[in-house]
Design a protein around this motif. Structure first.
Motif, PDB file in Angstrom:
ATOM      1  N   SER A   1      26.011   2.381 -35.053  1.00  0.00           N
ATOM      2  CA  SER A   1      25.068   1.752 -34.124  1.00  0.00           C
ATOM      3  C   SER A   1      25.684   1.516 -32.748  1.00  0.00           C
ATOM      4  O   SER A   1      26.805   1.018 -32.626  1.00  0.00           O
ATOM      5  CB  SER A   1      24.621   0.425 -34.742  1.00  0.00           C
ATOM      6  OG  SER A   1      23.844  -0.300 -33.819  1.00  0.00           O
ATOM      7  N   HIS A   2      24.931   1.868 -31.726  1.00  0.00           N
ATOM      8  CA  HIS A   2      25.301   1.561 -30.342  1.00  0.00           C
ATOM      9  C   HIS A   2      24.034   1.579 -29.492  1.00  0.00           C
ATOM     10  O   HIS A   2      22.961   1.909 -29.980  1.00  0.00           O
ATOM     11  CB  HIS A   2      26.381   2.522 -29.813  1.00  0.00           C
ATOM     12  CG  HIS A   2      25.928   3.940 -29.596  1.00  0.00           C
ATOM     13  ND1 HIS A   2      26.790   4.962 -29.268  1.00  0.00           N
ATOM     14  CD2 HIS A   2      24.703   4.535 -29.652  1.00  0.00           C
ATOM     15  CE1 HIS A   2      26.126   6.098 -29.121  1.00  0.00           C
ATOM     16  NE2 HIS A   2      24.859   5.868 -29.360  1.00  0.00           N
ATOM     17  N   ARG A   3      24.192   1.159 -28.235  1.00  0.00           N
ATOM     18  CA  ARG A   3      23.057   1.264 -27.317  1.00  0.00           C
ATOM     19  C   ARG A   3      23.578   1.590 -25.925  1.00  0.00           C
ATOM     20  O   ARG A   3      24.746   1.345 -25.608  1.00  0.00           O
ATOM     21  CB  ARG A   3      22.231  -0.014 -27.311  1.00  0.00           C
ATOM     22  CG  ARG A   3      22.944  -1.249 -26.802  1.00  0.00           C
ATOM     23  CD  ARG A   3      21.963  -2.416 -26.741  1.00  0.00           C
ATOM     24  NE  ARG A   3      22.630  -3.646 -26.390  1.00  0.00           N
ATOM     25  CZ  ARG A   3      21.997  -4.811 -26.219  1.00  0.00           C
ATOM     26  NH1 ARG A   3      20.679  -4.890 -26.378  1.00  0.00           N
ATOM     27  NH2 ARG A   3      22.659  -5.890 -25.889  1.00  0.00           N
TER      28      ARG A   3
ATOM     29  N   THR B   1      16.806   7.723 -38.593  1.00  0.00           N
ATOM     30  CA  THR B   1      17.379   7.003 -37.467  1.00  0.00           C
ATOM     31  C   THR B   1      16.781   5.607 -37.502  1.00  0.00           C
ATOM     32  O   THR B   1      15.629   5.430 -37.909  1.00  0.00           O
ATOM     33  CB  THR B   1      17.118   7.753 -36.140  1.00  0.00           C
ATOM     34  OG1 THR B   1      17.855   7.102 -35.111  1.00  0.00           O
ATOM     35  CG2 THR B   1      15.660   7.776 -35.761  1.00  0.00           C
ATOM     36  N   SER B   2      17.570   4.621 -37.103  1.00  0.00           N
ATOM     37  CA  SER B   2      17.058   3.256 -37.015  1.00  0.00           C
ATOM     38  C   SER B   2      17.082   2.840 -35.561  1.00  0.00           C
ATOM     39  O   SER B   2      18.083   3.036 -34.875  1.00  0.00           O
ATOM     40  CB  SER B   2      17.932   2.289 -37.806  1.00  0.00           C
ATOM     41  OG  SER B   2      17.954   2.657 -39.151  1.00  0.00           O
ATOM     42  N   VAL B   3      15.964   2.280 -35.102  1.00  0.00           N
ATOM     43  CA  VAL B   3      15.860   1.786 -33.734  1.00  0.00           C
ATOM     44  C   VAL B   3      15.450   0.321 -33.818  1.00  0.00           C
ATOM     45  O   VAL B   3      14.392   0.019 -34.377  1.00  0.00           O
ATOM     46  CB  VAL B   3      14.833   2.607 -32.924  1.00  0.00           C
ATOM     47  CG1 VAL B   3      14.592   1.968 -31.563  1.00  0.00           C
ATOM     48  CG2 VAL B   3      15.301   4.043 -32.744  1.00  0.00           C
ATOM     49  N   ASP B   4      16.307  -0.552 -33.294  1.00  0.00           N
ATOM     50  CA  ASP B   4      16.005  -1.985 -33.274  1.00  0.00           C
ATOM     51  C   ASP B   4      15.464  -2.493 -34.615  1.00  0.00           C
ATOM     52  O   ASP B   4      14.419  -3.150 -34.658  1.00  0.00           O
ATOM     53  CB  ASP B   4      15.000  -2.291 -32.150  1.00  0.00           C
ATOM     54  CG  ASP B   4      15.720  -2.804 -30.911  1.00  0.00           C
ATOM     55  OD1 ASP B   4      16.951  -2.989 -30.953  1.00  0.00           O
ATOM     56  OD2 ASP B   4      15.030  -3.016 -29.894  1.00  0.00           O
TER      57      ASP B   4
ATOM     58  N   ALA C   1      18.189   0.228 -26.562  1.00  0.00           N
ATOM     59  CA  ALA C   1      17.822  -0.174 -27.928  1.00  0.00           C
ATOM     60  C   ALA C   1      18.967   0.251 -28.857  1.00  0.00           C
ATOM     61  O   ALA C   1      19.458   1.389 -28.757  1.00  0.00           O
ATOM     62  CB  ALA C   1      16.525   0.492 -28.351  1.00  0.00           C
ATOM     63  N   PHE C   2      19.386  -0.631 -29.738  1.00  0.00           N
ATOM     64  CA  PHE C   2      20.412  -0.259 -30.717  1.00  0.00           C
ATOM     65  C   PHE C   2      19.868   0.833 -31.625  1.00  0.00           C
ATOM     66  O   PHE C   2      18.707   0.783 -32.044  1.00  0.00           O
ATOM     67  CB  PHE C   2      20.823  -1.476 -31.557  1.00  0.00           C
ATOM     68  CG  PHE C   2      21.856  -2.330 -30.879  1.00  0.00           C
ATOM     69  CD1 PHE C   2      23.154  -1.849 -30.709  1.00  0.00           C
ATOM     70  CD2 PHE C   2      21.528  -3.585 -30.387  1.00  0.00           C
ATOM     71  CE1 PHE C   2      24.113  -2.630 -30.077  1.00  0.00           C
ATOM     72  CE2 PHE C   2      22.486  -4.363 -29.752  1.00  0.00           C
ATOM     73  CZ  PHE C   2      23.786  -3.881 -29.590  1.00  0.00           C
ATOM     74  N   HIS C   3      20.714   1.833 -31.889  1.00  0.00           N
ATOM     75  CA  HIS C   3      20.288   2.917 -32.779  1.00  0.00           C
ATOM     76  C   HIS C   3      21.474   3.457 -33.563  1.00  0.00           C
ATOM     77  O   HIS C   3      22.583   3.525 -33.051  1.00  0.00           O
ATOM     78  CB  HIS C   3      19.604   4.044 -31.990  1.00  0.00           C
ATOM     79  CG  HIS C   3      20.437   4.611 -30.879  1.00  0.00           C
ATOM     80  ND1 HIS C   3      20.626   3.953 -29.681  1.00  0.00           N
ATOM     81  CD2 HIS C   3      21.134   5.770 -30.775  1.00  0.00           C
ATOM     82  CE1 HIS C   3      21.397   4.686 -28.893  1.00  0.00           C
ATOM     83  NE2 HIS C   3      21.733   5.784 -29.534  1.00  0.00           N
TER      84      HIS C   3
ATOM     85  N   VAL D   1      27.686  -3.934 -36.379  1.00  0.00           N
ATOM     86  CA  VAL D   1      27.810  -3.266 -37.678  1.00  0.00           C
ATOM     87  C   VAL D   1      27.477  -1.785 -37.485  1.00  0.00           C
ATOM     88  O   VAL D   1      26.758  -1.425 -36.548  1.00  0.00           O
ATOM     89  CB  VAL D   1      26.838  -3.875 -38.723  1.00  0.00           C
ATOM     90  CG1 VAL D   1      27.302  -5.268 -39.128  1.00  0.00           C
ATOM     91  CG2 VAL D   1      25.414  -3.918 -38.199  1.00  0.00           C
ATOM     92  N   ALA D   2      28.001  -0.923 -38.393  1.00  0.00           N
ATOM     93  CA  ALA D   2      27.766   0.526 -38.266  1.00  0.00           C
ATOM     94  C   ALA D   2      26.275   0.852 -38.459  1.00  0.00           C
ATOM     95  O   ALA D   2      25.694   1.606 -37.692  1.00  0.00           O
ATOM     96  CB  ALA D   2      28.618   1.281 -39.263  1.00  0.00           C
ATOM     97  N   SER D   3      25.669   0.269 -39.497  1.00  0.00           N
ATOM     98  CA  SER D   3      24.235   0.490 -39.752  1.00  0.00           C
ATOM     99  C   SER D   3      23.505  -0.835 -39.580  1.00  0.00           C
ATOM    100  O   SER D   3      23.852  -1.809 -40.246  1.00  0.00           O
ATOM    101  CB  SER D   3      24.014   0.994 -41.179  1.00  0.00           C
ATOM    102  OG  SER D   3      24.780   2.150 -41.414  1.00  0.00           O
ATOM    103  N   GLN D   4      22.521  -0.868 -38.699  1.00  0.00           N
ATOM    104  CA  GLN D   4      21.811  -2.120 -38.471  1.00  0.00           C
ATOM    105  C   GLN D   4      20.980  -2.520 -39.690  1.00  0.00           C
ATOM    106  O   GLN D   4      20.526  -1.667 -40.449  1.00  0.00           O
ATOM    107  CB  GLN D   4      20.857  -2.082 -37.273  1.00  0.00           C
ATOM    108  CG  GLN D   4      20.850  -0.867 -36.494  1.00  0.00           C
ATOM    109  CD  GLN D   4      19.716  -0.780 -35.480  1.00  0.00           C
ATOM    110  OE1 GLN D   4      18.959  -1.711 -35.228  1.00  0.00           O
ATOM    111  NE2 GLN D   4      19.611   0.390 -34.902  1.00  0.00           N
TER     112      GLN D   4
END
Ligand code: 1HN
Length: 351
Positions: free
Chosen positions: A104-106, A123-126, A144-146, A180-183
């Motif tokens: 995860s980063h933004r 993919t996870s967004v917010d 947005a964190f993804h 965290v690596a995965s939100q």
């Protein structure tokens, strides 16, 4: 055009003032304000069968976790070393393998994903997860964190389109890593689409992503249906075939402030008329085969394309399409910026 050698008296003036960081406009005026665009970008084609082996080798050379994003950049041959496909746009092909996590980063750069091969990755967004299928267009809004993950089988490849060179031009880039690596997933899959994807919007809901679309997955199933309906109900355009732009359902405008995306269908036996426009565009071939004929000051190019191939048509290059058996093409460009600035131009030629 090469500037003429300056007059000897002027050459002395130029040399004497150079240490003061001064330079004469009249020597560069023509190049600064050209009569028409002369893009340094070249048309280019990446055949998927040629680049896939390199992607798979990258999969053995480095993990997604280690690479952060395991991507091969599609670099314009005339702009090598600049990590861009046009002067304003970035393109790359990203590989994720089963079990991997791209952490995860933004960042302030906006990103689009266009799914090319495989299924089962997400993919996870917010805090909202989207499972990706070939032909889906997915947005990662700016800031947005993804993160991405892959719980399915087999390699998964998608096209990343970002506005990196544009943000770099403005020196406006910020980025940070997530904690965290995965939100943590906080919303059910499909929540954004449920709220905003049906030409309706919940009352009094604040816009989650400002001037970016509140829908961040545009599934291919719906896009393909829209194209089929268009082909049945609308007259064909002699230049574009049947071409749709993706929209932000809340504004009718571009889904992203910096990049406009499109999907087009060229029907059986299509022989399109030539056009040119000031937004250079990156294409991903979804279905079928065809040919793009491109002409400019760089010369003539004929690109025979088939599914999963990628190509770029730079600004103000004359292009036309042909397809014997029909095809479907996704594309993106910086048109939304140019339209906001009021400088977008298009010329549709008669033959
Ligand atoms: C990025 O965040 C992704 O999230 C892909 O998958 C490519 C290229 C440059 C900077 C950030 C992604 C990227 C990127």
């Amino acid at each position: 055009m090469k500037p003429a050698t300056p007059h000897p008296d002027r050459a002395k003036l130029y040399a004497d003032m150079s240490p003061a960081n001064l330079t004469p406009l009249w020597e560069v005026l023509h190049a600064l304000v050209p009569p028409q665009p002369q893009s340094p970008c070249q048309p280019a084609l990446w055949k998927y069968e040629e680049i896939r082996p390199f992607l798979m080798r990258a999969g053995e050379a480095i993990t997604a976790q280690e690479a952060i994003r395991r991507v091969l950049i599609l670099e314009n041959p005339a702009l090598r070393g600049q990590s861009c496909i046009t002067q304003s746009l970035y393109a790359g092909l990203q590989l994720i393998l089963p079990g991997e996590v791209a952490p995860s980063h933004r960042h302030t750069q906006s990103a689009l994903r266009f799914i090319v091969e495989g299924s089962g990755a997400f993919t996870s967004v917010d805090g909202e997860k989207t499972t990706m299928q070939p032909g889906d267009f997915i947005i990662t809004p700016k800031w947005a964190f993804h993160d991405h993950g892959h719980e399915g089988q087999g390699p998964m490849v998608w096209l990343d389109g970002l506005d990196i060179p544009t943000i770099r031009f403005f020196d406006a880039g910020f980025a940070e890593n997530g904690d965290v690596a995965s939100q943590a997933i906080e919303k059910p899959e499909g929540a954004s689409y449920a709220a905003f994807g049906h030409n309706m919007a919940p009352l009094r809901r604040s816009l989650p992503y400002g001037n970016t679309s509140p829908i961040f997955s545009y599934p291919y199933e719906r896009t393909r249906q829209a194209l089929s309906d268009l082909e049945r109900f609308e007259a064909m355009d002699a230049w574009d075939g049947f071409k749709l732009r993706y929209i932000n359902p809340l504004t009718g405008g571009s889904p992203m402030p910096t990049m406009q995306t499109f999907m087009q269908r060229l029907p059986l036996g299509f022989k399109g008329l030539p056009y040119r426009q000031t937004d250079g565009a990156v294409f991903s071939v979804v279905e079928g085969a065809g040919r793009a004929v491109i002409e400019s000051h760089h010369g003539s190019y004929a690109f025979d394309f088939s599914p999963r191939d990628h190509f770029v048509i730079p600004s103000w290059h004359t292009a036309r399409f042909e397809s014997t058996d029909g095809c479907v093409l996704f594309s993106y460009s910086d048109r939304s910026i140019q339209q906001a600035l009021g400088i977008h131009r298009e010329e549709r030629l008669p033959s």
